[in-house]
Design a protein around this motif. Structure first.
Motif, PDB file in Angstrom:
ATOM      1  N   THR A   2     -21.740 -68.519   0.321  1.00  0.00           N
ATOM      2  CA  THR A   2     -22.830 -67.511   1.015  1.00  0.00           C
ATOM      3  C   THR A   2     -22.899 -66.085   1.031  1.00  0.00           C
ATOM      4  O   THR A   2     -24.099 -66.102  -0.252  1.00  0.00           O
ATOM      5  CB  THR A   2     -22.683 -67.116   2.511  1.00  0.00           C
ATOM      6  N   ALA A   3     -21.263 -65.839  -0.745  1.00  0.00           N
ATOM      7  CA  ALA A   3     -21.795 -64.758  -0.942  1.00  0.00           C
ATOM      8  C   ALA A   3     -22.353 -64.870  -2.533  1.00  0.00           C
ATOM      9  O   ALA A   3     -22.772 -63.888  -3.009  1.00  0.00           O
ATOM     10  CB  ALA A   3     -20.587 -64.294  -1.596  1.00  0.00           C
ATOM     11  N   THR A  19     -25.436 -63.760   7.746  1.00  0.00           N
ATOM     12  CA  THR A  19     -24.138 -64.331   7.731  1.00  0.00           C
ATOM     13  C   THR A  19     -23.473 -64.191   9.498  1.00  0.00           C
ATOM     14  O   THR A  19     -22.881 -65.005   8.838  1.00  0.00           O
ATOM     15  CB  THR A  19     -23.465 -62.859   6.878  1.00  0.00           C
ATOM     16  N   ARG A  58     -26.230 -65.177  -1.784  1.00  0.00           N
ATOM     17  CA  ARG A  58     -26.455 -63.412  -1.737  1.00  0.00           C
ATOM     18  C   ARG A  58     -26.795 -63.043  -3.350  1.00  0.00           C
ATOM     19  O   ARG A  58     -28.236 -62.550  -3.134  1.00  0.00           O
ATOM     20  CB  ARG A  58     -25.624 -63.496  -1.119  1.00  0.00           C
ATOM     21  N   ALA A  91     -24.412 -57.960  -2.102  1.00  0.00           N
ATOM     22  CA  ALA A  91     -23.610 -59.552  -2.161  1.00  0.00           C
ATOM     23  C   ALA A  91     -22.103 -58.978  -1.170  1.00  0.00           C
ATOM     24  O   ALA A  91     -22.263 -59.634   0.223  1.00  0.00           O
ATOM     25  CB  ALA A  91     -23.374 -60.472  -2.975  1.00  0.00           C
ATOM     26  N   GLY A  92     -21.629 -57.986  -1.340  1.00  0.00           N
ATOM     27  CA  GLY A  92     -20.566 -57.817  -0.792  1.00  0.00           C
ATOM     28  C   GLY A  92     -20.771 -56.817   0.750  1.00  0.00           C
ATOM     29  O   GLY A  92     -20.257 -56.782   1.709  1.00  0.00           O
ATOM     30  N   VAL A 144     -21.933 -60.266   3.014  1.00  0.00           N
ATOM     31  CA  VAL A 144     -21.074 -61.196   3.352  1.00  0.00           C
ATOM     32  C   VAL A 144     -19.476 -60.564   3.315  1.00  0.00           C
ATOM     33  O   VAL A 144     -18.891 -61.086   4.258  1.00  0.00           O
ATOM     34  CB  VAL A 144     -21.256 -62.181   2.249  1.00  0.00           C
ATOM     35  N   LEU A 145     -19.487 -59.939   2.511  1.00  0.00           N
ATOM     36  CA  LEU A 145     -17.581 -59.875   2.558  1.00  0.00           C
ATOM     37  C   LEU A 145     -17.401 -58.842   3.510  1.00  0.00           C
ATOM     38  O   LEU A 145     -15.972 -59.355   4.459  1.00  0.00           O
ATOM     39  CB  LEU A 145     -16.885 -59.170   1.481  1.00  0.00           C
ATOM     40  N   TRP A 160     -17.066 -68.152   0.344  1.00  0.00           N
ATOM     41  CA  TRP A 160     -18.234 -67.521  -1.267  1.00  0.00           C
ATOM     42  C   TRP A 160     -19.115 -68.451  -1.450  1.00  0.00           C
ATOM     43  O   TRP A 160     -19.352 -67.656  -2.351  1.00  0.00           O
ATOM     44  CB  TRP A 160     -16.779 -67.726  -1.639  1.00  0.00           C
TER      45      TRP A 160
END
Length: 276
Positions: A167-168, A29, A171, A145-146, A149-150, A165
């Motif tokens: 990319t998330a 990421t 994932r 994902a969180g 990425v986030l 978003w």
């Protein structure tokens, strides 16, 4: 060979391998979104993954057999405690808004393992999120994902643009894909009330769905702003590898097919980034 086998068992069963996979996905990421490499965040992700996964896997064993724990489980407990303390240390170096989301993901992990719902409504008298029919794979995918990425975007106060978003979402899809070989492997052991994907639609249809989702995962790469040929190529390679693992998965595969090779896909992804 015996000692190497024991080391490999510890490496996998103590969740070091899956933790490196989550770290690798987080690093990817940072590379893909052109963010600075933050080792405090990366180490936090690694140690929190070990802590969380071992809590989920061994909570029941430790709870009911704490006086007669096998030596291997005692070692993993001590190792997990050390990782928990290191997780706290690196968490203190993160920005406050990241810690808020860490708390949310941590709560989900806690509820995933600890019974908190009316037992008569759920499977095998276990009332945690892990045993609610049909949602297990999606809970894991949302958390991965969180975290991968986030959290990196929040920790650097970067802008949540379309690339983030997409990319998330990629994932989320990729984690579901990586879970399919596990669900196929465990088909003969899982309670029917778990309503896993292979239980609901069969192994053949699960593989077909996996191939379709993999194509969706790949197609999203083409709609990202400022996408490069390198990123498209790497995404294509990782898509092919993932599809092959899904296609060749079966109930007869040994545990390491999923718990080592399939879980190692994000590590392969990161290595490919460095190679190219």
């Amino acid at each position: 060979m015996k000692h190497l086998r024991l080391l490999l068992n510890f490496y996998v069963h103590s969740s070091i391998h899956v933790a490196l996979a989550v770290l690798a996905m987080t690093y990817v990421t940072l590379l893909e979104l052109d963010l600075a490499v933050d080792w405090s965040l990366l180490f936090f992700v690694m140690f929190s993954t070990i802590t969380g996964y071992n809590f989920v896997k061994y909570f029941g064993l430790a709870k009911f057999h704490h006086r007669s724990l096998a030596n291997w489980l005692k070692i993993i407990q001590v190792f997990s405690l050390v990782c928990f303390l290191l997780m706290i240390w690196f968490a203190l170096q993160l920005v406050p808004q990241v810690l808020v989301w860490v708390g949310i993901f941590g709560l989900v992990t806690f509820l995933y393992a600890v019974p908190f719902l009316p037992r008569h409504l759920f499977m095998d008298q276990k009332s945690n999120l892990r045993n609610i029919g049909g949602i297990k794979v999606y809970v894991i995918a949302v958390v991965w994902a969180g975290v991968t990425v986030l959290l990196p975007v929040l920790n650097q106060d970067a802008r949540f643009d379309l690339s983030v978003w997409i990319t998330a979402l990629q994932r989320f899809i990729l984690v579901i894909l990586l879970m399919l070989p596990f669900e196929i492997r465990d088909l003969q052991y899982d309670s029917l009330r778990l309503a896993t994907i292979p239980q609901k639609i069969g192994v053949k249809n699960t593989k077909i769905i996996g191939i379709v989702l993999a194509m969706v995962f790949l197609m999203f790469e083409f709609v990202k702003p400022n996408v490069t040929y390198k990123l498209i190529l790497l995404t294509m390679v990782i898509t092919i590898i993932t599809v092959l693992f899904i296609v060749f998965s079966s109930q007869e595969r040994e545990d390491y097919y999923s718990s080592f090779w399939v879980e190692g896909v994000p590590i392969i992804w990161l290595i490919l980034h460095f190679v190219f």
